[in-house]
Design a protein around this motif. Structure first.
Motif, PDB file in Angstrom:
ATOM      1  N   MET A  26       0.826  -1.211   0.000  1.00  0.00           N
ATOM      2  CA  MET A  26       0.000   0.000   0.000  1.00  0.00           C
ATOM      3  C   MET A  26       0.863   1.265   0.000  1.00  0.00           C
ATOM      4  O   MET A  26       0.526   2.262  -0.646  1.00  0.00           O
ATOM      5  CB  MET A  26      -0.946   0.008   1.210  1.00  0.00           C
ATOM      6  CG  MET A  26      -2.010  -1.052   1.168  1.00  0.00           C
ATOM      7  SD  MET A  26      -3.094  -0.866  -0.246  1.00  0.00           S
ATOM      8  CE  MET A  26      -2.822  -2.409  -1.053  1.00  0.00           C
ATOM      9  N   LEU A  29       2.093   1.802  -3.503  1.00  0.00           N
ATOM     10  CA  LEU A  29       1.039   2.419  -4.322  1.00  0.00           C
ATOM     11  C   LEU A  29       0.903   3.908  -4.023  1.00  0.00           C
ATOM     12  O   LEU A  29       0.719   4.727  -4.931  1.00  0.00           O
ATOM     13  CB  LEU A  29      -0.295   1.720  -4.075  1.00  0.00           C
ATOM     14  CG  LEU A  29      -0.532   0.417  -4.805  1.00  0.00           C
ATOM     15  CD1 LEU A  29      -1.840  -0.208  -4.347  1.00  0.00           C
ATOM     16  CD2 LEU A  29      -0.543   0.628  -6.290  1.00  0.00           C
ATOM     17  N   PHE A  30       1.002   4.281  -2.760  1.00  0.00           N
ATOM     18  CA  PHE A  30       0.905   5.690  -2.381  1.00  0.00           C
ATOM     19  C   PHE A  30       2.063   6.499  -2.959  1.00  0.00           C
ATOM     20  O   PHE A  30       1.853   7.576  -3.537  1.00  0.00           O
ATOM     21  CB  PHE A  30       0.880   5.807  -0.857  1.00  0.00           C
ATOM     22  CG  PHE A  30       0.913   7.221  -0.362  1.00  0.00           C
ATOM     23  CD1 PHE A  30      -0.185   8.046  -0.518  1.00  0.00           C
ATOM     24  CD2 PHE A  30       2.039   7.727   0.259  1.00  0.00           C
ATOM     25  CE1 PHE A  30      -0.154   9.357  -0.068  1.00  0.00           C
ATOM     26  CE2 PHE A  30       2.077   9.013   0.711  1.00  0.00           C
ATOM     27  CZ  PHE A  30       0.982   9.837   0.547  1.00  0.00           C
ATOM     28  N   CYS A  54      -3.815   3.009  -9.751  1.00  0.00           N
ATOM     29  CA  CYS A  54      -3.325   3.000  -8.359  1.00  0.00           C
ATOM     30  C   CYS A  54      -4.486   3.127  -7.381  1.00  0.00           C
ATOM     31  O   CYS A  54      -4.525   2.451  -6.353  1.00  0.00           O
ATOM     32  CB  CYS A  54      -2.332   4.134  -8.127  1.00  0.00           C
ATOM     33  SG  CYS A  54      -0.708   3.823  -8.784  1.00  0.00           S
ATOM     34  N   PHE A  55      -5.425   4.014  -7.686  1.00  0.00           N
ATOM     35  CA  PHE A  55      -6.590   4.159  -6.823  1.00  0.00           C
ATOM     36  C   PHE A  55      -7.387   2.868  -6.766  1.00  0.00           C
ATOM     37  O   PHE A  55      -7.794   2.419  -5.692  1.00  0.00           O
ATOM     38  CB  PHE A  55      -7.492   5.286  -7.316  1.00  0.00           C
ATOM     39  CG  PHE A  55      -8.864   5.229  -6.716  1.00  0.00           C
ATOM     40  CD1 PHE A  55      -9.074   5.586  -5.404  1.00  0.00           C
ATOM     41  CD2 PHE A  55      -9.947   4.786  -7.462  1.00  0.00           C
ATOM     42  CE1 PHE A  55     -10.329   5.514  -4.843  1.00  0.00           C
ATOM     43  CE2 PHE A  55     -11.206   4.710  -6.912  1.00  0.00           C
ATOM     44  CZ  PHE A  55     -11.402   5.072  -5.599  1.00  0.00           C
ATOM     45  N   ALA A  58      -5.465   0.363  -4.657  1.00  0.00           N
ATOM     46  CA  ALA A  58      -5.491   0.694  -3.234  1.00  0.00           C
ATOM     47  C   ALA A  58      -6.878   0.492  -2.637  1.00  0.00           C
ATOM     48  O   ALA A  58      -7.023   0.249  -1.445  1.00  0.00           O
ATOM     49  CB  ALA A  58      -5.047   2.138  -3.026  1.00  0.00           C
ATOM     50  N   PHE A  59      -7.895   0.574  -3.451  1.00  0.00           N
ATOM     51  CA  PHE A  59      -9.257   0.383  -2.955  1.00  0.00           C
ATOM     52  C   PHE A  59      -9.644  -1.092  -2.938  1.00  0.00           C
ATOM     53  O   PHE A  59     -10.198  -1.587  -1.957  1.00  0.00           O
ATOM     54  CB  PHE A  59     -10.229   1.174  -3.830  1.00  0.00           C
ATOM     55  CG  PHE A  59     -11.648   1.117  -3.351  1.00  0.00           C
ATOM     56  CD1 PHE A  59     -12.043   1.831  -2.243  1.00  0.00           C
ATOM     57  CD2 PHE A  59     -12.580   0.345  -4.017  1.00  0.00           C
ATOM     58  CE1 PHE A  59     -13.351   1.781  -1.804  1.00  0.00           C
ATOM     59  CE2 PHE A  59     -13.889   0.284  -3.587  1.00  0.00           C
ATOM     60  CZ  PHE A  59     -14.272   1.007  -2.472  1.00  0.00           C
TER      61      PHE A  59
END
Length: 77
Positions: A26, A29-30, A54-55, A58-59
């Protein structure tokens, strides 16, 4: 709950190694998202497309693979 030997305590749900791996993925990804925002100039499409991916990652990674969405009924009894 004590009479059912299959129930494990809450502290044994996620081991430390699994939590560290999840955190690293995570955080990657950030940080990738931060780099992609710095490249965003609205003339090329690929940084925004990568940000959307990426969103989505991450979701959906925590929600789909790590979540226990089917265990809600076990705790209501």
């Amino acid at each position: 709950m004590a009479e059912n030997a299959k129930n494990r305590p809450v502290e044994n749900e996620n081991p430390l190694v699994g939590n560290v791996i999840i955190f690293v993925v995570m955080m990657a990804l950030f940080l990738l998202g931060l780099v992609l925002v710095s490249w965003l100039d609205f003339t090329t499409v690929w940084p925004m497309a990568a940000l959307i991916l990426c969103f989505a990652g991450a979701f959906f990674i925590p929600m789909t693979f790590l979540g226990r969405s089917d265990s809600g009924a076990d705790h209501r009894r």
